[in-house]
Design a protein around this motif. Structure first.
Motif, PDB file in Angstrom:
ATOM      1  N   ILE A   1      79.471 -28.628  18.482  1.00 53.63           N
ATOM      2  CA  ILE A   1      78.129 -28.878  18.097  1.00 53.63           C
ATOM      3  C   ILE A   1      77.645 -28.840  16.670  1.00 53.63           C
ATOM      4  O   ILE A   1      76.914 -29.678  16.497  1.00 53.63           O
ATOM      5  CB  ILE A   1      77.150 -28.107  19.293  1.00 53.63           C
ATOM      6  N   ASN A   2      77.885 -27.480  16.121  1.00 57.24           N
ATOM      7  CA  ASN A   2      77.621 -27.501  14.961  1.00 57.24           C
ATOM      8  C   ASN A   2      78.068 -28.516  14.019  1.00 57.24           C
ATOM      9  O   ASN A   2      77.432 -28.886  12.915  1.00 57.24           O
ATOM     10  CB  ASN A   2      77.920 -26.057  14.374  1.00 57.24           C
ATOM     11  N   LEU A   3      79.283 -28.769  14.040  1.00 58.98           N
ATOM     12  CA  LEU A   3      79.757 -29.937  13.232  1.00 58.98           C
ATOM     13  C   LEU A   3      79.098 -31.300  13.378  1.00 58.98           C
ATOM     14  O   LEU A   3      78.663 -31.934  12.303  1.00 58.98           O
ATOM     15  CB  LEU A   3      81.335 -30.103  13.499  1.00 58.98           C
ATOM     16  N   LEU A   4      78.628 -31.796  14.538  1.00 61.18           N
ATOM     17  CA  LEU A   4      78.077 -32.927  14.961  1.00 61.18           C
ATOM     18  C   LEU A   4      76.682 -32.887  14.187  1.00 61.18           C
ATOM     19  O   LEU A   4      76.000 -33.742  13.747  1.00 61.18           O
ATOM     20  CB  LEU A   4      78.041 -33.160  16.472  1.00 61.18           C
ATOM     21  N   LYS A   5      76.009 -31.722  14.413  1.00 57.93           N
ATOM     22  CA  LYS A   5      74.717 -31.437  13.781  1.00 57.93           C
ATOM     23  C   LYS A   5      74.788 -31.506  12.323  1.00 57.93           C
ATOM     24  O   LYS A   5      73.834 -32.161  11.545  1.00 57.93           O
ATOM     25  CB  LYS A   5      74.063 -30.101  14.111  1.00 57.93           C
ATOM     26  N   LEU A   6      75.845 -30.752  11.767  1.00 58.06           N
ATOM     27  CA  LEU A   6      75.875 -30.691  10.250  1.00 58.06           C
ATOM     28  C   LEU A   6      76.036 -32.251   9.819  1.00 58.06           C
ATOM     29  O   LEU A   6      75.514 -32.632   8.776  1.00 58.06           O
ATOM     30  CB  LEU A   6      77.265 -30.201  10.066  1.00 58.06           C
ATOM     31  N   ILE A   7      76.931 -33.236  10.745  1.00 57.89           N
ATOM     32  CA  ILE A   7      76.748 -34.623  10.036  1.00 57.89           C
ATOM     33  C   ILE A   7      75.589 -35.426  10.299  1.00 57.89           C
ATOM     34  O   ILE A   7      75.108 -36.180   9.604  1.00 57.89           O
ATOM     35  CB  ILE A   7      78.011 -35.160  10.835  1.00 57.89           C
ATOM     36  N   ALA A   8      74.814 -35.171  11.514  1.00 60.72           N
ATOM     37  CA  ALA A   8      73.721 -35.758  11.852  1.00 60.72           C
ATOM     38  C   ALA A   8      72.600 -35.859  10.840  1.00 60.72           C
ATOM     39  O   ALA A   8      71.856 -37.302  10.818  1.00 60.72           O
ATOM     40  CB  ALA A   8      73.287 -35.250  13.186  1.00 60.72           C
ATOM     41  N   VAL A   9      72.201 -35.060  10.392  1.00 60.01           N
ATOM     42  CA  VAL A   9      70.951 -34.903   9.387  1.00 60.01           C
ATOM     43  C   VAL A   9      71.295 -35.782   8.253  1.00 60.01           C
ATOM     44  O   VAL A   9      70.482 -36.646   8.124  1.00 60.01           O
ATOM     45  CB  VAL A   9      70.644 -33.354   9.159  1.00 60.01           C
ATOM     46  N   PRO A  10      72.141 -35.509   7.539  1.00 60.97           N
ATOM     47  CA  PRO A  10      72.372 -36.276   6.349  1.00 60.97           C
ATOM     48  C   PRO A  10      72.689 -37.777   6.677  1.00 60.97           C
ATOM     49  O   PRO A  10      72.103 -38.762   6.058  1.00 60.97           O
ATOM     50  CB  PRO A  10      73.763 -35.698   5.482  1.00 60.97           C
ATOM     51  N   LEU A  11      73.365 -37.947   7.715  1.00 57.00           N
ATOM     52  CA  LEU A  11      73.542 -39.487   8.366  1.00 57.00           C
ATOM     53  C   LEU A  11      72.282 -40.079   8.635  1.00 57.00           C
ATOM     54  O   LEU A  11      72.342 -41.446   8.040  1.00 57.00           O
ATOM     55  CB  LEU A  11      74.474 -39.357   9.451  1.00 57.00           C
ATOM     56  N   VAL A  12      71.431 -39.412   9.320  1.00 60.50           N
ATOM     57  CA  VAL A  12      70.217 -39.979   9.528  1.00 60.50           C
ATOM     58  C   VAL A  12      69.567 -40.297   8.224  1.00 60.50           C
ATOM     59  O   VAL A  12      69.073 -41.579   8.063  1.00 60.50           O
ATOM     60  CB  VAL A  12      69.167 -38.946  10.421  1.00 60.50           C
ATOM     61  N   LEU A  13      69.533 -39.426   7.094  1.00 59.61           N
ATOM     62  CA  LEU A  13      68.808 -39.571   5.871  1.00 59.61           C
ATOM     63  C   LEU A  13      69.355 -40.954   5.222  1.00 59.61           C
ATOM     64  O   LEU A  13      68.644 -41.644   4.828  1.00 59.61           O
ATOM     65  CB  LEU A  13      69.133 -38.507   5.132  1.00 59.61           C
ATOM     66  N   PHE A  14      70.792 -40.918   5.150  1.00 56.30           N
ATOM     67  CA  PHE A  14      71.360 -41.935   4.238  1.00 56.30           C
ATOM     68  C   PHE A  14      71.392 -43.408   4.923  1.00 56.30           C
ATOM     69  O   PHE A  14      71.403 -44.115   4.631  1.00 56.30           O
ATOM     70  CB  PHE A  14      72.781 -41.740   3.620  1.00 56.30           C
TER      71      PHE A  14
END
Length: 481
Positions: A45-58
């Motif tokens: 879950i931490n890995l997916l959240k790590l990716i999710a925020v910058p992925l949303v931004l970009f």
């Protein structure tokens, strides 16, 4: 196993995780499972959240900047929010229809409901609330002795720490001005928003603002920035690919940990927990399944003729199974985007704009559950909510769902606001705690399915949908080897 589609591998991991948890409970190995297996689920879950925020931004910056026409952006944004709002109201209405038809709270034994009613009246009296239906058991001589016993019990009753924590959050949220939600959308420090949980709306605001500004500057100045953003976005998508290769193992660990924490070394605890709340759980589950398998496919078919019923679920299988195991729309977002783009043929310009917004504001599963939970808890305490009060539930739930964070069990905090809006005890959320985690898994599947449905409709309306049905189920969402 290499030929097996990813979503089947994830389902196998889920099933094995549950079987392992029950076996470890029976054998007395729950501590081992929680200490040595469950942490890998947390890492996932931490890995997916790590990716999710910058992925949303970009993704949003890229999606907005590549639209090219500010008028198209306004039109598409308006349609997106309108359809999300309509599906939310539909979900709440379905929830209220089911809970008023089945009446799960009235299927509990009468004595327990009378005790609950007396407890409610004691609480209402202490808080200065008016008794909803005008009936007062505390003044009835037939219930005087029992009322005194309940009163004594209530005085000595301690709030659970988890309930008190959520009450504090809800109280802070209530003590705000009417326009506070609008204020909260605009960050005063973008980097703080990036590093904080629950501030996804601020990130989305900044991304849209940044992307819109790129549309209004000369192309020779904006194009290098757009190219850089697109390239960074590709890096994060590759991160998703790499993480998802290990998803079946991670999901095994996640489910093993969840069930082990519920059961401990006593399998009977799981049975007892679900027995008492079975009718409530079944009512919520029925509503969620109707949304997934009937409501969304019907809406999709009405607007998009080319995608068959089975084809849609084949395409979204990986995202739905991951949503079930993580209970987080935000954590599932990268995979939802992959499924929508690669399997349903939605143009990246649409998915990168619509899906991140949906993961934040579209909480149909949460809305449906909150509507059912409020009426169920009222029925459990022998309180009949009027039509007006239930309409208040619809309005408050709609607004609350928009503010729900896309993380596990965030809806419980918002449920406190909804309960308080109709004069019910917010601490009653403790009653539904035991089954919330399991139901939260299904709620997240509804949210993700709704996001994909709306995204596909918007893409078709903008002539940016190129769906081609996979001939072999294993063709869907296969990762690069």
């Amino acid at each position: 196993m290499k030929k097996l589609a990813l979503h089947w591998k994830i389902i196998i991991g889920m099933v094995l995780g549950i079987i392992w948890a029950l076996l470890s409970s029976f054998m007395g190995w729950s501590s081992f499972t929680i200490n040595w297996i469950d942490p890998f689920g947390t890492i996932f879950i931490n890995l997916l959240k790590l990716i999710a925020v910058p992925l949303v931004l970009f993704s949003i910056i890229s999606g907005v900047a590549n639209i090219g026409d500010p008028k198209s952006l306004g039109r598409m944004g308006g349609k997106t929010l309108l359809i999300y709002l309509l599906t939310t109201v539909m979900a709440i209405s379905l929830g209220l229809l089911l809970v008023n038809t089945v009446k799960p709270g009235k299927l509990i034994d009468k004595q327990s409901r009378i005790d609950n009613r007396i407890n409610y009246e004691i609480w209402a009296s202490s808080q200065g609330y008016e008794i909803k239906d005008g009936i007062n058991y505390l003044k009835d001589p037939a219930y005087m002795k029992r009322a005194q016993e309940i009163t004594e019990l209530t005085k000595n009753d301690l709030k659970e720490v988890s309930v008190a924590d959520k009450l504090d959050k809800a109280n802070k949220q209530k003590e705000t001005t009417p326009l506070q939600p609008l204020v909260d959308i605009v960050p005063d420090n973008f980097f703080f928003a990036l590093s904080s949980n629950g501030l996804m709306l601020q990130i989305i605001f900044f991304a849209i603002f940044f992307g819109v500004c790129l549309l209004f500057i000369p192309n020779d100045k904006s194009q290098p920035v757009v190219t850089l953003v697109d390239s960074i976005n590709e890096v994060f998508l590759k991160m998703v690919d790499l993480v998802m290769q290990a998803a079946p193992f991670f999901v095994f660990a996640l489910l093993a940990g969840v069930v082990s924490k519920m059961a401990g070394n006593d399998i009977g605890k799981v049975v007892e927990i679900f027995k008492g709340l079975s009718w409530y759980s079944l009512t919520v589950l029925a509503g969620l399944l109707l949304m997934i398998f009937l409501a969304y496919p019907s809406i999709l078919k009405a607007f998009v003729k080319k995608i068959p019923y089975v084809g849609f679920f084949k395409a979204m299988g990986p995202a739905q199974t991951l949503a079930f195991s993580t209970s987080s729309s935000a954590a599932t977002l990268p995979v939802t985007m992959e499924c929508v783009e690669h399997n349903l043929g939605v143009d990246k310009k649409i998915s990168s704009f619509v899906l991140p917004i949906g993961a934040t504001v579209n909480m149909d599963g949460t809305s449906l559950y909150q509507a059912i939970a409020v009426v169920f808890l009222a029925q459990l305490h022998m309180i009949d909510l009027t039509i007006g009060q239930q309409l208040t539930v619809v309005l408050t739930t709609t607004l609350a769902s928009i503010g729900s964070a896309a993380v596990p069990s965030a809806g419980l905090v918002m449920l406190i606001i909804v309960l308080d809006s109709v004069g019910l005890n917010p601490a009653w959320i403790a009653i539904i705690f035991p089954v919330d985690r399991i139901l939260d898994m299904f709620r997240t599947v509804v949210n993700v399915t709704g996001d994909a449905t709306v995204c596909t409709i918007i893409a078709d309306g903008e002539k940016m949908l190129n769906y081609q049905e996979a001939k072999d189920p294993t063709e869907t969402f296969e990762l690069d080897s």
